[in-house]
Design a protein around this motif. Structure first.
Motif, short mmCIF file in Angstrom:
data_model
loop_
_atom_site.label_atom_id
_atom_site.label_comp_id
_atom_site.label_asym_id
_atom_site.label_seq_id
_atom_site.Cartn_x
_atom_site.Cartn_y
_atom_site.Cartn_z
N ALA A 14 -17.88 -52.47 12.17
CA ALA A 14 -16.44 -51.94 12.11
C ALA A 14 -15.57 -52.83 11.55
CB ALA A 14 -16.16 -51.61 13.60
N VAL A 15 -14.78 -52.35 10.97
CA VAL A 15 -13.58 -53.09 10.59
C VAL A 15 -12.36 -52.44 11.22
CG1 VAL A 15 -11.84 -53.65 8.74
CG2 VAL A 15 -14.57 -53.82 8.46
N VAL A 16 -11.49 -53.36 11.95
CA VAL A 16 -10.19 -52.52 12.65
C VAL A 16 -9.10 -53.36 11.95
CG1 VAL A 16 -8.99 -52.10 14.50
CG2 VAL A 16 -11.37 -52.22 14.40
N ALA A 17 -8.02 -52.41 10.97
CA ALA A 17 -6.99 -53.22 10.64
C ALA A 17 -5.83 -52.89 11.28
CB ALA A 17 -6.80 -52.66 9.14
N HIS A 18 -4.94 -53.93 11.49
CA HIS A 18 -3.74 -53.37 12.28
C HIS A 18 -3.81 -52.85 13.68
CE1 HIS A 18 -1.60 -54.39 8.36
NE2 HIS A 18 -2.36 -53.39 7.90
N ALA A 19 -4.83 -53.55 14.29
CA ALA A 19 -5.22 -52.97 15.73
C ALA A 19 -3.92 -52.73 16.54
CB ALA A 19 -6.09 -53.99 16.22
N THR A 20 -3.75 -51.60 17.07
CA THR A 20 -2.81 -51.52 18.09
C THR A 20 -1.39 -50.82 17.29
OG1 THR A 20 -1.80 -53.39 18.63
CG2 THR A 20 -3.92 -52.74 19.89
N ARG A 21 -1.38 -50.89 16.04
CA ARG A 21 -0.15 -50.66 15.37
C ARG A 21 -0.05 -49.22 15.17
NH1 ARG A 21 1.07 -56.05 11.83
NH2 ARG A 21 0.17 -57.62 13.31
N PRO A 22 0.97 -48.54 14.59
CA PRO A 22 0.87 -47.36 14.20
C PRO A 22 0.16 -46.94 12.77
CG PRO A 22 3.35 -48.01 14.48
CD PRO A 22 2.25 -49.28 14.82
N ASP A 23 -0.13 -47.91 12.09
CA ASP A 23 -0.92 -47.94 10.83
C ASP A 23 -2.32 -48.20 11.16
OD1 ASP A 23 -0.08 -50.31 11.19
OD2 ASP A 23 0.29 -50.76 9.10
N GLU A 24 -2.76 -48.29 12.31
CA GLU A 24 -3.99 -48.85 12.59
C GLU A 24 -5.27 -47.96 11.70
OE1 GLU A 24 -5.98 -49.86 16.59
OE2 GLU A 24 -6.36 -47.59 16.29
N LEU A 25 -6.00 -48.71 11.32
CA LEU A 25 -7.25 -47.98 10.51
C LEU A 25 -8.42 -48.62 10.96
CD1 LEU A 25 -7.93 -46.27 8.20
CD2 LEU A 25 -7.93 -48.18 6.59
N ILE A 26 -9.43 -47.54 11.42
CA ILE A 26 -10.87 -48.06 11.87
C ILE A 26 -11.97 -47.60 10.77
CG2 ILE A 26 -12.48 -47.94 13.50
CD1 ILE A 26 -10.00 -47.48 15.67
N LEU A 27 -12.74 -48.55 10.59
CA LEU A 27 -13.77 -48.16 9.48
C LEU A 27 -14.90 -48.29 10.34
CD1 LEU A 27 -12.56 -49.74 6.05
CD2 LEU A 27 -12.35 -47.36 6.96
N ARG A 28 -16.01 -47.50 10.53
CA ARG A 28 -17.33 -47.78 11.03
C ARG A 28 -18.41 -47.25 10.08
NH1 ARG A 28 -14.38 -45.09 15.33
NH2 ARG A 28 -14.55 -46.12 17.15
N ALA A 29 -19.52 -48.11 9.64
CA ALA A 29 -20.74 -48.16 8.64
C ALA A 29 -21.69 -49.18 9.16
CB ALA A 29 -19.91 -48.31 7.36
N PRO A 30 -22.91 -48.77 8.68
CA PRO A 30 -23.79 -50.01 8.80
C PRO A 30 -23.19 -50.93 7.82
CG PRO A 30 -24.88 -47.61 7.91
CD PRO A 30 -23.31 -47.49 7.86
N LEU A 31 -23.79 -52.01 7.98
CA LEU A 31 -23.30 -53.29 7.49
C LEU A 31 -23.41 -53.21 5.89
CD1 LEU A 31 -22.36 -56.46 7.91
CD2 LEU A 31 -24.98 -57.05 7.96
#
Length: 247
Positions: A188-205
């Motif tokens: 997983a990659v979590v960008a800007h965690a807990t912010r309004p522009d948070e973005l979460i990516l989930r994928a195999p490595l």
């Protein structure tokens, strides 16, 4: 007079601790990283407080500000994103303050990796799957990693791994981790965690680099790799087991 190194949390202004907020509210000087600390948090500074954005300051300039406040008898709220114990550059500031005889106190905060795990709705330590979390980064364009702390070495345990300050080098990170974790390892990659522009990516490595590039994520993100991210079949924790001895 005291310098308070305050963990400002991962991004949401209401994730600062009660102690951190009280220190901020009572300090007439506040040093903060403008690119990382939420501006709403600065609204808690006392009226007329001196606000100093350290984003473009050198270490010497930051210490000069701290020393000036010390000589004026003013407490300083030194806001750091996340928690001061991890990748915060607090150690060199404390070393300078020790030399100058300036007292300080560290106020813990919510670290980015904890905020990311919360956003993912996942525990990073799962019984029978993963009981170790490695917090690390890469050496590209930064201080070299100590011997034995390179990614191929750290990855041999296949523990849950969290990488800070590394998403801009996602190709190299994945290449280093693939031999130990395998191409299908949950990531997983979590960008800007807990912010309004948070973005979460989930994928195999193996698939993550393409997603990161497509989403144009270049900073303020954590990478999490490990089987704990998708574990569903695991034993219940011994903590609440009926067989656990009770006092």
């Amino acid at each position: 007079m005291t310098v308070y190194f305050i963990g400002a949390g991962p991004g949401a202004a209401d994730l600062v601790t009660v102690r951190g907020l009280r220190r901020l509210e009572s300090s007439p000087v506040c040093l903060y990283a403008g690119s990382l600390v939420p501006p709403e948090l600065l609204e808690s500074c006392p009226p007329g407080a001196r606000l100093v954005d350290t984003a473009n300051l050198t270490l010497d300039e930051i210490v000069t500000e701290l020393a000036a406040a010390h000589h004026a008898g003013q407490d300083v709220a030194r806001l750091h994103s996340g928690d001061p114990s991890v990748f915060s550059a607090v150690a060199e500031q404390m070393r300078r303050l020790d030399t100058l005889g300036i007292p300080y106190e560290v106020v813990p905060g919510v670290p980015a990796f904890a905020a990311a795990a919360a956003s993912l709705g996942r525990e990073l330590t799962v019984p029978g799957v993963a009981q170790t979390v490695i917090l690390t980064r890469t050496a590209a364009r930064a201080t070299p990693m100590p011997p034995g702390e390179d990614l191929p070495s750290l990855s041999r345990s296949r523990s849950t791994m969290v990488l800070h300050l590394a998403v801009q080098h996602i190709d190299a990170v994945v290449a280093d981790l693939l031999p130990s974790y395998g191409p299908d390892c949950p990531t997983a990659v979590v960008a800007h965690a807990t912010r309004p522009d948070e973005l979460i990516l989930r994928a195999p490595l193996a698939a993550m680099p393409a997603l990161v590039k497509q989403a144009a994520i270049r900073r303020t993100a954590v990478i999490i790799v490990g089987r704990a991210l998708s574990a569903t079949h695991f034993p219940d924790s011994h903590l609440y087991s009926k067989t656990r001895p009770r006092p």
